[in-house]
Scaffold this motif. Structure first.
Motif, PDB file in Angstrom:
ATOM      1  N   GLU A  11     -37.150   5.888 -51.171  1.00 49.86           N
ATOM      2  CA  GLU A  11     -38.834   6.134 -51.118  1.00 49.86           C
ATOM      3  C   GLU A  11     -39.160   5.995 -49.659  1.00 49.86           C
ATOM      4  O   GLU A  11     -39.678   7.150 -49.123  1.00 49.86           O
ATOM      5  CB  GLU A  11     -39.589   5.268 -51.988  1.00 49.86           C
ATOM      6  N   GLN A  58     -34.181  11.992 -53.232  1.00 52.09           N
ATOM      7  CA  GLN A  58     -34.877  12.464 -54.360  1.00 52.09           C
ATOM      8  C   GLN A  58     -33.951  12.375 -55.646  1.00 52.09           C
ATOM      9  O   GLN A  58     -34.274  11.756 -56.708  1.00 52.09           O
ATOM     10  CB  GLN A  58     -35.435  13.562 -54.182  1.00 52.09           C
ATOM     11  N   GLY A 106     -34.393  10.299 -58.917  1.00 54.93           N
ATOM     12  CA  GLY A 106     -34.538  11.013 -59.912  1.00 54.93           C
ATOM     13  C   GLY A 106     -36.211  11.356 -60.345  1.00 54.93           C
ATOM     14  O   GLY A 106     -37.073  10.862 -59.914  1.00 54.93           O
ATOM     15  N   GLY A 107     -36.255  12.433 -61.243  1.00 54.96           N
ATOM     16  CA  GLY A 107     -37.487  12.567 -61.547  1.00 54.96           C
ATOM     17  C   GLY A 107     -38.402  13.730 -60.868  1.00 54.96           C
ATOM     18  O   GLY A 107     -39.441  14.213 -61.256  1.00 54.96           O
ATOM     19  N   LYS A 108     -37.793  14.195 -59.821  1.00 53.82           N
ATOM     20  CA  LYS A 108     -38.424  15.010 -59.067  1.00 53.82           C
ATOM     21  C   LYS A 108     -37.355  16.249 -58.705  1.00 53.82           C
ATOM     22  O   LYS A 108     -37.006  16.697 -57.875  1.00 53.82           O
ATOM     23  CB  LYS A 108     -38.669  14.488 -57.639  1.00 53.82           C
ATOM     24  N   GLU A 109     -36.776  16.731 -59.972  1.00 50.01           N
ATOM     25  CA  GLU A 109     -35.804  17.584 -59.716  1.00 50.01           C
ATOM     26  C   GLU A 109     -36.093  19.123 -59.152  1.00 50.01           C
ATOM     27  O   GLU A 109     -35.336  19.777 -58.366  1.00 50.01           O
ATOM     28  CB  GLU A 109     -35.221  18.066 -61.213  1.00 50.01           C
ATOM     29  N   LYS A 129     -28.353  18.745 -64.597  1.00 54.82           N
ATOM     30  CA  LYS A 129     -29.291  17.723 -65.454  1.00 54.82           C
ATOM     31  C   LYS A 129     -30.334  18.533 -66.062  1.00 54.82           C
ATOM     32  O   LYS A 129     -31.004  18.062 -67.270  1.00 54.82           O
ATOM     33  CB  LYS A 129     -29.613  17.113 -64.423  1.00 54.82           C
TER      34      LYS A 129
END
Length: 167
Positions: A38, A65, A69-72, A102
């Motif tokens: 981060e 990032q 994960g989570g910010k594809e 993914k």
């Protein structure tokens, strides 16, 4: 002692506020190596704000990032910008392919993997990933072909997939 602390703080503040893009980039690399993705993203973002043509900053922000994960969508965007600035980065193609896979966008993943192979045809991991994408697309023949190539190039991790899925 107070003077030394005050002086040290002033030097730190000067360095912090006079950072150029390369300084922010290096701070991002340091944070990424420490496992603080981060904070690394924050520094890569600052490096990009200073130099919007820094392909490595986009790549490394995307990679950080990717790890979180989570910010594809943002990750894809950063890999794409990195590739716009440095189109022959086989790692960026491969990593963007991983994100596409993914997200269930296997055709885009396959395209990226093929481009990565065009740039570096001796990279066994990308053949394994290409095989995986073909398997997800239910094309067992192409999956096996690419897993075999990955194994030929030294990637033993595909042996079980070959044994389970290929003749």
């Amino acid at each position: 002692m107070k003077r030394a602390v005050k002086y040290g703080f002033l030097i730190f503040a000067f360095m912090l506020f006079s950072c150029n893009g390369a300084d922010y980039y290096n701070l991002g690399i340091y944070q990424a190596r420490q496992g603080n993705q981060e904070k690394a993203i924050e520094y890569f973002t600052k490096a990009i704000e200073v130099n919007s043509e820094d392909a490595d900053a986009y790549y490394n922000r995307a990679y950080a990032q990717h790890l979180l994960g989570g910010k594809e969508k943002q990750t894809i965007s950063d890999y794409s910008k990195s590739l716009e600035l440095n189109p022959n980065d086989n790692e960026a193609h491969m990593n963007r392919g991983l994100i596409y896979m993914k997200m269930g966008e296997n055709e885009k993943a396959i395209s990226d993997y093929k481009e990565s192979i065009r740039i570096n045809p001796d990279y066994p991991i990308v053949y394994a990933n290409l095989g995986n994408a073909y398997k997800l697309n239910l094309d067992n023949e192409k999956a096996c072909e690419n897993w075999k190539k990955s194994l030929e190039l030294g990637n033993e991790n595909v042996r079980q997939r070959l044994n389970l899925n290929c003749e």
